[in-house]
Design an enzyme around this catalytic site. Sequence first.
Site, mmCIF file in Angstrom:
data_model
loop_
_atom_site.group_PDB
_atom_site.id
_atom_site.type_symbol
_atom_site.label_atom_id
_atom_site.label_comp_id
_atom_site.label_asym_id
_atom_site.label_seq_id
_atom_site.Cartn_x
_atom_site.Cartn_y
_atom_site.Cartn_z
ATOM 1 N N ASP B 308 0.838 -1.191 0.000
ATOM 2 C CA ASP B 308 0.000 0.000 0.000
ATOM 3 C C ASP B 308 0.877 1.247 0.000
ATOM 4 O O ASP B 308 1.720 1.446 0.866
ATOM 5 C CB ASP B 308 -0.864 -0.041 1.261
ATOM 6 C CG ASP B 308 -1.935 1.000 1.201
ATOM 7 O OD1 ASP B 308 -1.681 2.107 0.698
ATOM 8 O OD2 ASP B 308 -3.043 0.694 1.644
ATOM 9 N N TYR B 365 -6.762 -10.737 -3.344
ATOM 10 C CA TYR B 365 -5.856 -11.692 -2.735
ATOM 11 C C TYR B 365 -5.119 -11.095 -1.569
ATOM 12 O O TYR B 365 -4.901 -9.899 -1.512
ATOM 13 C CB TYR B 365 -4.831 -12.127 -3.799
ATOM 14 C CG TYR B 365 -4.599 -13.609 -3.785
ATOM 15 C CD1 TYR B 365 -5.559 -14.480 -4.306
ATOM 16 C CD2 TYR B 365 -3.442 -14.154 -3.241
ATOM 17 C CE1 TYR B 365 -5.366 -15.842 -4.272
ATOM 18 C CE2 TYR B 365 -3.254 -15.521 -3.214
ATOM 19 C CZ TYR B 365 -4.220 -16.360 -3.728
ATOM 20 O OH TYR B 365 -4.026 -17.701 -3.697
#
EC number: 1.4.3.-
Lengths: 627, 627
Positions: B308, B365
């Site tokens: 992220d 995922y």
Amino acid sequence: MAQLPHPLSALTVEESAVARDVIRSLHPDTVLLFRQIYLYEPPKAQVAEFLELEHSGKLTDTTPRPPRLAQVWFDVGAREKTPKYAESIVDIGLKTVVSTRTTGPGQLSSLIMDEIREVVAACDRSELFQDKLRQFQLPPGFEAIVEPWPYGASDPTDDGTRFFQGLVYAVNKETGGDDSNFYAYPIPLIPVMDAKTREIVRVLDVATGGKDDPYQSKTCGQNVIDHCQAAEYLPEKLPQGIRNDLKPLTVIQPEGASFSIVDGNRIEWQKWSMRLTFNPREGAVLHDIRYDGRSVLYRLSMSDMYFDGLVTDPNGDVQETKNVICLHEQDNGIGWKHTDWRTGRAAVTRRRELVVQYIITLANYEYVFNFKFDQAAGITIETRATGIVSVVNINPGQTAPWGNVVSPGALAQNHQHIFVARIDPAIDGQANTIVQEESLPVPMNPETNPHGNYYEVRQTVLKSSAGVDLAPQNNRVFKVQNRAKTNPVSGKPIGYKVIIPPTQLLLADAESIQSKRAAFANHHLWVTKYKEDELYAGGRYTLQSKVEAEGVADAAARADNVEDEDLVLWTVFGLTHNPRVEDWPVMPVETLQVHLVPSDFFSQNPAIDVPPSKDQGSKIWTTTCAC
Amino acid sequence: MAQLPHPLSALTVEESAVARDVIRSLHPDTVLLFRQIYLYEPPKAQVAEFLELEHSGKLTDTTPRPPRLAQVWFDVGAREKTPKYAESIVDIGLKTVVSTRTTGPGQLSSLIMDEIREVVAACDRSELFQDKLRQFQLPPGFEAIVEPWPYGASDPTDDGTRFFQGLVYAVNKETGGDDSNFYAYPIPLIPVMDAKTREIVRVLDVATGGKDDPYQSKTCGQNVIDHCQAAEYLPEKLPQGIRNDLKPLTVIQPEGASFSIVDGNRIEWQKWSMRLTFNPREGAVLHDIRYDGRSVLYRLSMSDMYFDGLVTDPNGDVQETKNVICLHEQDNGIGWKHTDWRTGRAAVTRRRELVVQYIITLANYEYVFNFKFDQAAGITIETRATGIVSVVNINPGQTAPWGNVVSPGALAQNHQHIFVARIDPAIDGQANTIVQEESLPVPMNPETNPHGNYYEVRQTVLKSSAGVDLAPQNNRVFKVQNRAKTNPVSGKPIGYKVIIPPTQLLLADAESIQSKRAAFANHHLWVTKYKEDELYAGGRYTLQSKVEAEGVADAAARADNVEDEDLVLWTVFGLTHNPRVEDWPVMPVETLQVHLVPSDFFSQNPAIDVPPSKDQGSKIWTTTCAC
């Protein structure tokens, strides 16, 4: 009339006594030595019929139960020169012998602790051995200690004599005390005992020369262990003491365990149910393993490990042993997790496991065996090797290509441990099929693989009983399927996938005794057609065996049809252990795992209904964590 | 003068701001988009010199410290048609740019979340996409949802345009709500966005025909998701509810954790010490890993996973993020055990582990990465794959050889996950050597193998940088050794053994884009000579890359000497994932482990001084247990 026990429950103490008395009554005038008495499992057809009634709720008080049978291993004429070994099956209810089998040429009965202990006494009595020992003149405070071992298969006379051997060490009684680690002081002698006469018939000299003089043996001298060093492992004996910066980590279950044990030996936990028995050859055995009521395995065991034989004493009295098997739950990290990155909503569960654990000590070595069941309907068969590596004396300054010096004067030899788990599947019934599945590259081509990113998943049915190998480069896995039942979602046969670690097989030359007596160790997986009482991969009689007889290779050689059949899987996995210095004095566990996971057996992840981790009471995290 | 931070500590918020301002000041009249700002690690020679002083206790307040450097990734002229992408290294102390690199042909900067989010907005605006979507006439209550993805490498125009794509699903807002599992309803459309114009430039139709008609695409119709079914995973949405028979299992550490964090980012636990940093490309990075003061690894990381990117926002402001990495201790069963069968005295310790864990969510995922440290001086690199498998729409009743129907109308495609762990060893110093060790059969012969039970342990030194493969049939393992230092017990070089699971390598055809851009995935282990800032196995710029450039294959191709050199190991392992129905809707973890264990690095089992289990506070056992 009192109801018979469940057919998959161990013999009671009373049942064992009946079996013993039946055998005794048939041999009134001779001394018997009882080796083992334990359950002989009823024929599968009878049990399966009973289980069908049990699980469909149709069992009543009057439902007939399979007769209770005991297998009794015993020697007839134990005090005579040539006792005869026999194995009888006794019908407990009828108090009769159903069948008896005696050993043939080249077959020796399995050992019991009594024989093992006798090696020590025989060495004490043996002039031959004591003379050789004295020539080494141990340092003050040291005493010799004999570690009994089975003899293996290298009998030079080859006349079927039953032998035992001793490995010899010295213990520093003066400074180390009774619990001192004697393995640090290996003495290069091997006394050999004739089990019949209980006499030491020869004492072998062990080479200590290392690579420069591999066959040189010390036969006398003061310095045989002078170059060795203490290697204590008990906490109170450690020179450095124990570390003091490990803070307690305590697992508590304030509401108790999630499992329950009902009807004597039936375990119920998280939709799993199974029956547990124990026998001296296989250890813990799990029967009739089901998830959510659906049959997965008929029977699961380690094939061919011998356990402490104290369960039956030589007089045939059965002692109830405590703490043979332990059962507990454990946390094994995240079970499944997903976060919706848009909403930030995370769903996470932890993976709880039920562990059936037993441990065996084989002289210096120990094995920890775990059967683990998880909430996603997976089964893990785990072995942990630990204990003390076997060492021999090596001259100062020497090394050897067949081992590693792990302590001064102590050479740990390279060796292999090869395990076999016997898996008797019952995937929603007994008629099962093994499918080998490989993932294989497909050359780029305009029709079926225009971009080169497609690969083929190729399935091959195993038609006949056989030994087969892994091929990790092809991602080869095996599935046990019930082809009569179709997964409603995928349209494929229901099944379980068997994932075996692709460890090295037996290294011994094909012509060696080791290789011939352990034919099972030449393939990663054996598939055989079910046959009653065919349980031991290495053969029925392994002590000093020269070939694997009635083992899994023989079973596979029948070339039985195994398509849509009642079949058995034997998974072979192991450890090529070239010891490190760090394996001394007690080695950190080396762990191997076989996995059984459902593969289109269910209609979704069976663990999807596990409560979120916050509701599981786990407070494992001690720093910031989003998990 | 204030002292500089430790050279292996992350940039502070203040340091990041300085780096941003330096870049801004050089570009006064243009809009900048900042992609990342994080530590540029100082040259290893400087750090090693510093660490030598630090660990020998010679560090003083006036010891010079390596200058603090930031790497700043940014776009110049972010609002122009053709922004230029640059990576500068900024000297924080001097407030100057040390060097700048801009992307060349075929190189695209890595993505940031801002671009990913833009795909959704672009689809909302796109007439082209909305027209195609309307042709499917979703059932009442359903709304389309776009799941943004990087585009891969299949740009048909091949002019270097930066693309993103969307996978399209439908969410049942009416009955499922915002958090409903939309993956159960795949819509066969793929909108493609030009990242420069932020416009949807084309919409691809996805085939739904399955094996009977593999290229047939639905382009309209009411029934595109009528045959699909809800597949909720959030506890409150489960039709069956959550199971209620799982009792709490709580881990408590009444005296707190055994680890401590000192000097900002230095972790100390059970003789281990290490520094922890985090960056958006590798995740958690561990530096200067030592056991009992002795150097083991210089640096350990997962190579090439994107995390992220919210750590830096597009304006270059750095946000301190919480809960990115978590640190905890756990129990992992028996650590070592031995029972003296004569005296009955058992010594048993439990295996405590320190876990450095971080988790990434990549759309559907998730990967859980664990670096685990144990008391026997072993390191385990663990990956757990979980989350939701990627699915595409498939017509009712159809199946396909390239996947499995895991939910009605949803085909989960067969795929591979291939991971690379970058291990920069420093086995008691930087000059290390890789030795390949195999255990090989030796034919029976009278001289060296008279009984056929000997096997050869063959060691081969890796002389030049290269990619090499596993051979589990030979028990092939690799050791990192420091040949200048000899184990005082065994006389062999000190080292660590690297145990990589022999998983399947890349299946894609060698001529495919996938194969060319992931050359790293063609060997199990790469050994390269250390080079500054060479960190990414898959190449520096992977977005839409057509070849792996500046990746590990290029590094290995230099054929550098790696004997007694500063070298780097790259271990490659993965999962060929042919989905099971049980992987749906969220898959149970699939776990892979790489192990690093000392091999003649110490003079005995480093865990020998672990307190016995009864002193560790563990009360894990809930039934009878002798362990």
